[in-house]
Structure formats: structure tokens, C-alpha cells
Design a protein around this motif. Structure first.
Motif, short mmCIF file in Angstrom:
data_model
loop_
_atom_site.label_atom_id
_atom_site.label_comp_id
_atom_site.label_asym_id
_atom_site.label_seq_id
_atom_site.Cartn_x
_atom_site.Cartn_y
_atom_site.Cartn_z
N LEU A 119 42.32 -17.60 61.66
CA LEU A 119 41.57 -17.27 60.43
C LEU A 119 41.44 -15.75 60.27
O LEU A 119 40.87 -15.26 59.30
CB LEU A 119 40.17 -17.90 60.49
N GLY A 120 41.93 -15.02 61.29
CA GLY A 120 41.93 -13.56 61.17
C GLY A 120 40.84 -12.84 61.93
O GLY A 120 40.55 -11.68 61.65
N TYR A 121 40.25 -13.53 62.93
CA TYR A 121 39.15 -12.90 63.67
C TYR A 121 39.28 -13.08 65.17
O TYR A 121 39.64 -14.16 65.65
CB TYR A 121 37.81 -13.55 63.27
N TYR A 122 38.92 -12.04 65.90
CA TYR A 122 38.66 -12.18 67.33
C TYR A 122 37.19 -12.52 67.50
O TYR A 122 36.31 -11.90 66.87
CB TYR A 122 38.99 -10.89 68.08
N THR A 123 36.93 -13.50 68.35
CA THR A 123 35.58 -14.02 68.52
C THR A 123 35.22 -14.09 70.01
O THR A 123 36.11 -14.03 70.87
CB THR A 123 35.48 -15.46 67.97
N ALA A 162 35.68 -31.13 72.13
CA ALA A 162 34.71 -30.03 72.19
C ALA A 162 34.27 -29.61 70.80
O ALA A 162 35.02 -29.75 69.83
CB ALA A 162 35.32 -28.83 72.90
N GLU A 163 33.04 -29.09 70.75
CA GLU A 163 32.55 -28.43 69.54
C GLU A 163 32.09 -27.06 69.97
O GLU A 163 31.27 -26.94 70.90
CB GLU A 163 31.35 -29.19 68.98
N GLY A 164 32.61 -26.05 69.32
CA GLY A 164 32.29 -24.68 69.74
C GLY A 164 31.72 -23.85 68.61
O GLY A 164 32.04 -24.07 67.43
N LYS A 165 30.84 -22.92 68.98
CA LYS A 165 30.35 -21.93 68.04
C LYS A 165 30.87 -20.58 68.50
O LYS A 165 30.60 -20.16 69.64
CB LYS A 165 28.82 -21.93 67.99
N LEU A 166 31.62 -19.95 67.65
CA LEU A 166 32.26 -18.68 67.99
C LEU A 166 31.66 -17.57 67.13
O LEU A 166 31.49 -17.77 65.92
CB LEU A 166 33.77 -18.75 67.72
N ILE A 167 31.35 -16.48 67.77
CA ILE A 167 30.79 -15.36 67.03
C ILE A 167 31.89 -14.32 66.78
O ILE A 167 32.57 -13.89 67.71
CB ILE A 167 29.61 -14.72 67.80
N ILE A 168 32.02 -13.98 65.52
CA ILE A 168 33.06 -13.02 65.12
C ILE A 168 32.70 -11.63 65.64
O ILE A 168 31.60 -11.14 65.40
CB ILE A 168 33.21 -13.00 63.58
N LYS A 169 33.64 -11.04 66.36
CA LYS A 169 33.43 -9.67 66.86
C LYS A 169 34.22 -8.66 66.04
O LYS A 169 33.78 -7.54 65.84
CB LYS A 169 33.86 -9.55 68.33
N GLU A 170 35.43 -9.05 65.64
CA GLU A 170 36.19 -8.11 64.81
C GLU A 170 37.27 -8.81 64.00
O GLU A 170 37.75 -9.88 64.40
CB GLU A 170 36.82 -7.00 65.66
N LYS A 171 37.62 -8.16 62.91
CA LYS A 171 38.69 -8.68 62.06
C LYS A 171 40.01 -8.21 62.67
O LYS A 171 40.10 -7.10 63.19
CB LYS A 171 38.52 -8.10 60.65
N ILE A 172 41.00 -9.07 62.63
CA ILE A 172 42.31 -8.70 63.19
C ILE A 172 43.07 -7.90 62.14
O ILE A 172 43.27 -8.38 61.01
CB ILE A 172 43.11 -9.96 63.59
N GLU A 173 43.43 -6.68 62.52
CA GLU A 173 44.17 -5.83 61.59
C GLU A 173 45.62 -6.30 61.59
O GLU A 173 46.23 -6.47 62.63
CB GLU A 173 44.12 -4.36 62.04
N LYS A 174 46.14 -6.53 60.39
CA LYS A 174 47.56 -6.94 60.29
C LYS A 174 48.43 -5.72 60.53
O LYS A 174 48.20 -4.67 59.96
CB LYS A 174 47.83 -7.54 58.92
N SER A 175 49.45 -5.89 61.43
CA SER A 175 50.32 -4.72 61.69
C SER A 175 51.60 -4.82 60.85
O SER A 175 51.94 -5.85 60.34
CB SER A 175 50.66 -4.64 63.17
#
Ligand SMILES: CCCCCCCCCCCC(=O)SCCNC(=O)CCNC(=O)[C@H](O)C(C)(C)COP(=O)(O)OP(=O)(O)OC[C@H]1O[C@@H](n2cnc3c(N)ncnc32)[C@H](O)[C@@H]1OP(=O)(O)O
Length: 139
Positions: free
Chosen positions: A72-76, A126-139
Motif C-alpha cells: 500500500l506504500g508504507y513501511y510499518t 492472524a489479525e494485525g495492527k500495523l502503525i505507519i512509520k513512513e511512506k515508501i518513496e518511489k525510485s
């Protein structure tokens, strides 16, 4: 205020890292909030004789959730994960790991993952809750 540390990718992830000689080397493919991998786990990863350790199963489910989030475009980071172990996983069985993720708040991704065997039987979910830390920059 302390600057938040960024997440670094160095191919040494225990679950997917290509460079980690002691890792599981799972190969996930992911897109549009979905992730998938297929693999076989051997005796090195057992707990009781012939049965794969639940912690390894948890790590695979967690990773699948993270990859679905990455697509989805995020590191979590994982804030919570709930695991239901339905069947024992035998050493040497082929498994399919799949996850689905959706962003439900500005910083929160909710993900579900499952591991099935080759007969389509659910081994664990599994059910997980992930917290977004940063948006992945497209290279
Ligand atoms: C190709 C690449 C290969 C490489 C791919 C590699 C993939 C590796 C995947 C590994 C996955 C892991 O193992 S990650 C490592 C294991 N996990 C961790 O280490 C996480 C450790 N915990 C933490 O850092 C923290 O507790 C956090 C970030 C989870 C939460 O910190 P916090 O201080 O409470 O959060 P904060 O920033 O204030 O809040 C952010 C927002 O999230 C909400 N929030 C926080 N926790 C929760 C929660 N449990 N459930 C609901 N919502 C929550 C808050 O209410 C808030 O919402 P609002 O008020 O903004 O609405």
C-alpha cells in the motif's frame, strides 16, 4: 524533540532477508494490499519433533501483514498481532502464506493473514495492527 529513526532495509530481515544466512528467506510477492509467499519449513524450525514452532508461524504471518502494508506504500511496525493456530504444521509441508491489508486511519493499517497447506487447510490465521512509520518513496 527527538527525531524519529527511519526504518532501514538491509536484506537481513530474519524472515525475508536474502543476505541472512540464518533466516527463513521467504519470498513474498505483493501488490494492491495483498501479499503471498509459498515455502517449505524444515526440521531446523521445529519445536516438538516433526512440528513447526509456533513462533516461526507467527513470524511468517507478521511478515505477510507487513508486506501487504508495504504494497500500500508504507513501511510499518507491528503494534499488535493476534494469532489463531488451527492445525499443527508438519515439518516439510508446502505452505501458502497470504495477507490482506487496508489503511483504516492516518497511521493505522489493519491486516489479516493466513497460512494454508497444499490441501487448502488453514493452519493458522492472524489479525494485525500495523502503525505507519513512513511512506515508501518511489525510485
Ligand atoms: C522490500 C522490503 C523488505 C523488508 C520488509 C521487512 C518487514 C519487516 C516486518 C517486521 C515487522 C516487525 O516485526 S516490526 C517490530 C515489532 N514492533 C515494534 O517494534 C513496535 C514497537 N512499538 C512501537 O514502536 C510503538 O508502541 C508504536 C509505534 C506501535 C505505537 O507507538 P505510540 O507512541 O503508541 O503511537 P503513536 O505514534 O502515538 O500513535 C500512532 C497512532 O497509532 C495508534 N495506535 C498505536 N497503537 C495502536 C494499537 N495497538 N491499536 C490501534 N491503534 C494504535 C495511536 O492511537 C495513534 O493514532 P492517532 O491518534 O494518530 O489516530
Amino acid at each position: 524533540m527527538e527525531k524519529e529513526e527511519t526504518l532501514r532495509i538491509d536484506n537481513y530481515c530474519f524472515v525475508c532477508g536474502k543476505e541472512n544466512p540464518k533466516g527463513l528467506k521467504a519470498k513474498f510477492i505483493s501488490s494492491n494490499g495483498k501479499a503471498k509467499a509459498e515455502m517449505i519449513l524444515y526440521k531446523e524450525y521445529q519445536g516438538y519433533s516433526g512440528i513447526i514452532h509456533g513462533g516461526i508461524i507467527a513470524a511468517l504471518l507478521d511478515e505477510a501483514c507487513a508486506y501487504a502494508g508495504i504494497s500500500l506504500g508504507y513501511y510499518t511496525v507491528t503494534a499488535e498481532i493476534k494469532i489463531r493456530y488451527r492445525k499443527t504444521l508438519k515439518v516439510g509441508e508446502k505452505i501458502i502464506i497470504e495477507a490482506f491489508a487496508e489503511q483504516i486511519k492516518s497511521k493505522l493499517i489493519q491486516a489479516k493473514a493466513q497460512i494454508k497447506d497444499s490441501k487448502d487447510t488453514i493452519i493458522a490465521e492472524a489479525e494485525g495492527k500495523l502503525i505507519i512509520k513512513e511512506k515508501i518513496e518511489k525510485s
